[in-house]
Scaffold this motif. Structure first.
Motif, PDB file in Angstrom:
ATOM      1  N   UNK A   6       0.874  -1.169   0.000  1.00  0.00           N
ATOM      2  CA  UNK A   6       0.000   0.000   0.000  1.00  0.00           C
ATOM      3  C   UNK A   6       0.907   1.213   0.000  1.00  0.00           C
ATOM      4  N   UNK A   7       0.718   2.103  -0.965  1.00  0.00           N
ATOM      5  CA  UNK A   7       1.640   3.236  -1.145  1.00  0.00           C
ATOM      6  C   UNK A   7       0.918   4.532  -0.783  1.00  0.00           C
ATOM      7  N   UNK A   8       1.587   5.357   0.026  1.00  0.00           N
ATOM      8  CA  UNK A   8       1.035   6.659   0.405  1.00  0.00           C
ATOM      9  C   UNK A   8       1.958   7.746  -0.104  1.00  0.00           C
ATOM     10  N   UNK A   9       1.415   8.714  -0.828  1.00  0.00           N
ATOM     11  CA  UNK A   9       2.248   9.799  -1.341  1.00  0.00           C
ATOM     12  C   UNK A   9       1.456  11.075  -1.515  1.00  0.00           C
ATOM     13  N   UNK A  10       2.192  12.192  -1.521  1.00  0.00           N
ATOM     14  CA  UNK A  10       1.535  13.501  -1.662  1.00  0.00           C
ATOM     15  C   UNK A  10       1.969  14.232  -2.927  1.00  0.00           C
ATOM     16  N   UNK A  83      -5.571  -6.180   1.951  1.00  0.00           N
ATOM     17  CA  UNK A  83      -4.669  -7.161   2.571  1.00  0.00           C
ATOM     18  C   UNK A  83      -3.194  -6.728   2.417  1.00  0.00           C
ATOM     19  N   UNK A  84      -2.978  -5.430   2.592  1.00  0.00           N
ATOM     20  CA  UNK A  84      -1.627  -4.877   2.436  1.00  0.00           C
ATOM     21  C   UNK A  84      -0.701  -5.442   3.514  1.00  0.00           C
ATOM     22  N   UNK A  85       0.507  -5.828   3.069  1.00  0.00           N
ATOM     23  CA  UNK A  85       1.507  -6.393   4.001  1.00  0.00           C
ATOM     24  C   UNK A  85       2.622  -5.409   4.332  1.00  0.00           C
ATOM     25  N   UNK A  86       2.839  -4.450   3.445  1.00  0.00           N
ATOM     26  CA  UNK A  86       3.890  -3.450   3.684  1.00  0.00           C
ATOM     27  C   UNK A  86       3.365  -2.087   3.223  1.00  0.00           C
ATOM     28  N   UNK A  87       3.421  -1.121   4.139  1.00  0.00           N
ATOM     29  CA  UNK A  87       2.981   0.241   3.813  1.00  0.00           C
ATOM     30  C   UNK A  87       4.214   1.039   3.413  1.00  0.00           C
ATOM     31  N   UNK A  88       4.191   1.576   2.205  1.00  0.00           N
ATOM     32  CA  UNK A  88       5.354   2.255   1.633  1.00  0.00           C
ATOM     33  C   UNK A  88       5.028   3.747   1.535  1.00  0.00           C
ATOM     34  N   UNK A  89       5.705   4.548   2.342  1.00  0.00           N
ATOM     35  CA  UNK A  89       5.535   5.998   2.240  1.00  0.00           C
ATOM     36  C   UNK A  89       6.483   6.505   1.160  1.00  0.00           C
ATOM     37  N   UNK A  90       5.902   7.152   0.153  1.00  0.00           N
ATOM     38  CA  UNK A  90       6.708   7.633  -0.982  1.00  0.00           C
ATOM     39  C   UNK A  90       6.370   9.105  -1.190  1.00  0.00           C
ATOM     40  N   UNK A 104      -0.117  -1.529  11.682  1.00  0.00           N
ATOM     41  CA  UNK A 104       0.940  -2.038  10.806  1.00  0.00           C
ATOM     42  C   UNK A 104       2.301  -1.954  11.510  1.00  0.00           C
ATOM     43  N   UNK A 105       2.345  -2.444  12.715  1.00  0.00           N
ATOM     44  CA  UNK A 105       3.580  -2.359  13.514  1.00  0.00           C
ATOM     45  C   UNK A 105       4.741  -3.038  12.777  1.00  0.00           C
ATOM     46  N   UNK A 106       5.834  -2.299  12.605  1.00  0.00           N
ATOM     47  CA  UNK A 106       7.012  -2.846  11.924  1.00  0.00           C
ATOM     48  C   UNK A 106       6.816  -3.069  10.441  1.00  0.00           C
ATOM     49  N   UNK A 107       5.733  -2.536   9.891  1.00  0.00           N
ATOM     50  CA  UNK A 107       5.428  -2.764   8.470  1.00  0.00           C
ATOM     51  C   UNK A 107       5.184  -1.469   7.718  1.00  0.00           C
ATOM     52  N   UNK A 108       5.716  -0.379   8.234  1.00  0.00           N
ATOM     53  CA  UNK A 108       5.610   0.904   7.533  1.00  0.00           C
ATOM     54  C   UNK A 108       7.028   1.426   7.309  1.00  0.00           C
ATOM     55  N   UNK A 109       7.341   1.716   6.040  1.00  0.00           N
ATOM     56  CA  UNK A 109       8.680   2.226   5.725  1.00  0.00           C
ATOM     57  C   UNK A 109       8.565   3.553   4.976  1.00  0.00           C
ATOM     58  N   UNK A 110       9.655   4.324   5.057  1.00  0.00           N
ATOM     59  CA  UNK A 110       9.688   5.643   4.420  1.00  0.00           C
ATOM     60  C   UNK A 110      11.050   5.832   3.762  1.00  0.00           C
ATOM     61  N   UNK A 111      11.067   6.678   2.737  1.00  0.00           N
ATOM     62  CA  UNK A 111      12.356   7.087   2.168  1.00  0.00           C
ATOM     63  C   UNK A 111      12.534   8.575   2.407  1.00  0.00           C
ATOM     64  N   UNK A 112      13.755   8.928   2.809  1.00  0.00           N
ATOM     65  CA  UNK A 112      14.043  10.317   3.175  1.00  0.00           C
ATOM     66  C   UNK A 112      15.331  10.762   2.468  1.00  0.00           C
ATOM     67  N   UNK A 113      15.325  11.993   1.927  1.00  0.00           N
ATOM     68  CA  UNK A 113      16.473  12.418   1.113  1.00  0.00           C
ATOM     69  C   UNK A 113      17.658  12.990   1.898  1.00  0.00           C
ATOM     70  N   UNK A 114      18.137  12.248   2.885  1.00  0.00           N
ATOM     71  CA  UNK A 114      19.399  12.595   3.559  1.00  0.00           C
ATOM     72  C   UNK A 114      19.941  11.323   4.193  1.00  0.00           C
ATOM     73  N   UNK A 115      21.160  11.421   4.699  1.00  0.00           N
ATOM     74  CA  UNK A 115      21.722  10.304   5.461  1.00  0.00           C
ATOM     75  C   UNK A 115      21.300  10.512   6.913  1.00  0.00           C
ATOM     76  N   UNK A 116      20.105  10.003   7.240  1.00  0.00           N
ATOM     77  CA  UNK A 116      19.620  10.138   8.621  1.00  0.00           C
ATOM     78  C   UNK A 116      20.621   9.484   9.567  1.00  0.00           C
ATOM     79  N   UNK A 117      20.805   9.986  10.810  1.00  0.00           N
ATOM     80  CA  UNK A 117      19.930  10.957  11.471  1.00  0.00           C
ATOM     81  C   UNK A 117      20.204  12.417  11.109  1.00  0.00           C
ATOM     82  N   UNK A 118      21.096  12.647  10.130  1.00  0.00           N
ATOM     83  CA  UNK A 118      21.307  14.038   9.721  1.00  0.00           C
ATOM     84  C   UNK A 118      20.122  14.532   8.896  1.00  0.00           C
ATOM     85  N   UNK A 119      19.741  15.739   9.121  1.00  0.00           N
ATOM     86  CA  UNK A 119      18.783  16.473   8.305  1.00  0.00           C
ATOM     87  C   UNK A 119      17.407  15.818   8.156  1.00  0.00           C
TER      88      UNK A 119
END
Ligand code: GRF
Length: 193
Positions: A6-10, A83-90, A104-119
Motif C-alpha cells: 500500500x503506497x502513500x504519497x503527496x 490485505x496490504x503487508x507493507x505500507x510504503x511511504x513515498x 501495521x507495527x514494523x510494516x511501515x517504511x519511508x524514504x528520506x532524502x538525507x543520510x539520517x539521522x542528519x537532516x
C-alpha cells in the motif's frame, strides 16, 4: 507469493514509479494494491491510475502535518481491505501516528532524502547544502511516531558537487532513491515469500 504493497504519497510519485517499473520488469516480486494520497491532484494518483492500480484521495482533515485519528483509521481500513503487508511511504508529507502505527507495527517504511539521522524534516537536500556537506544521500527507515526518526534499514550515499543548487542535488539524490527503494522492498518480499 507477491508481497502486497500500500503506497502513500503527496507528490509526483517518482519513487512509486521506480517501484512499479521494477515490478513491471519482473525484478520485484510485489504488487501495489492501492495508492492513497492526501492531495487530490497529486501526480502519484494519476500514475497509479495509468497502471490500473486503485488510487484513492483521502482528504487529510484539519491538521497540517498529521492526520485526524478517524481519518487515519479510514486509511488503515482501506489498506486492510487490500490485505496490504507493507505500507510504503513515498513522499507522503504527513506524520503517521495512531491507529496506523499499531495496525501495521514494523510494516511501515519511508524514504528520506538525507543520510539520517542528519537532516530530518523538510528539504533535507537544502539542509545538506547549507551545512556544506560533501556527501549526503538517502535513507529508507521504519516509521515511528517521530519525524524521520525510525530505525534505519538502508542508506545510499550521494556526493555534493561544486556548484550544486538545491535542485541539482535533489535530482541526484532522487536517482539514488529510485534504486534504493525497490532494492529494500525486494528484501521484504524475499522475507515474506
Ligand atoms: C523524495 O525525495 C522522498 O525522499 C521524500 O519525498 C520525495 C518524494 O518524491 N520523502 P516523489 O513523489 O517520490 O517523486
Amino acid at each position: 507469493m507477491k508481497i502486497k504493497l500500500g503506497v502513500l504519497g503527496s507528490g509526483k510519485g517518482s519513487n512509486f514509479r521506480a517501484i512499479q517499473e521494477a515490478i513491471d520488469r519482473g525484478e520485484l516480486d510485489a504488487e501495489a494494491r492501492i495508492v492513497i494520497s492526501d492531495v487530490v491532484d497529486a501526480g502519484i494518483l494519476d500514475l497509479a491510475r495509468s497502471h490500473g492500480i486503485k488510487a484513492v484521495h483521502v482528504p487529510p482533515g484539519k491538521f497540517k502535518t498529521k492526520l485526524e485519528p478517524e481519518i487515519e483509521g479510514q486509511i488503515v481500513q482501506l489498506l486492510k481491505n487490500e490485505v496490504v503487508e507493507l505500507v510504503v511511504l513515498a513522499g507522503y508529507m504527513r506524520m503517521i501516528k495512531q491507529p496506523m502505527l499499531d495496525a501495521f507495527a514494523g510494516k511501515i517504511i519511508n524514504i528520506h532524502p538525507s543520510l539520517l539521522p542528519k537532516f530530518p524534516g523538510i528539504a533535507a537536500w537544502k539542509q545538506a547544502l547549507d551545512a556544506d556537506e560533501t556527501v549526503t544521500g538517502c535513507t529508507v527507515h521504519y516509521v515511528d511516531a517521530g519525524m524521520d526518526s525510525g530505525e534505519i534499514i538502508a542508506q545510499s550515499e550521494v556526493p555534493v558537487l561544486p556548484g550544486d543548487t538545491p535542485e541539482t542535488l535533489h535530482a541526484r539524490i532522487q536517482i539514488a532513491e529510485h534504486a534504493l527503494y525497490p532494492e529494500v522492498i525486494r528484501k521484504f518480499a524475499s522475507q515474506s515469500a
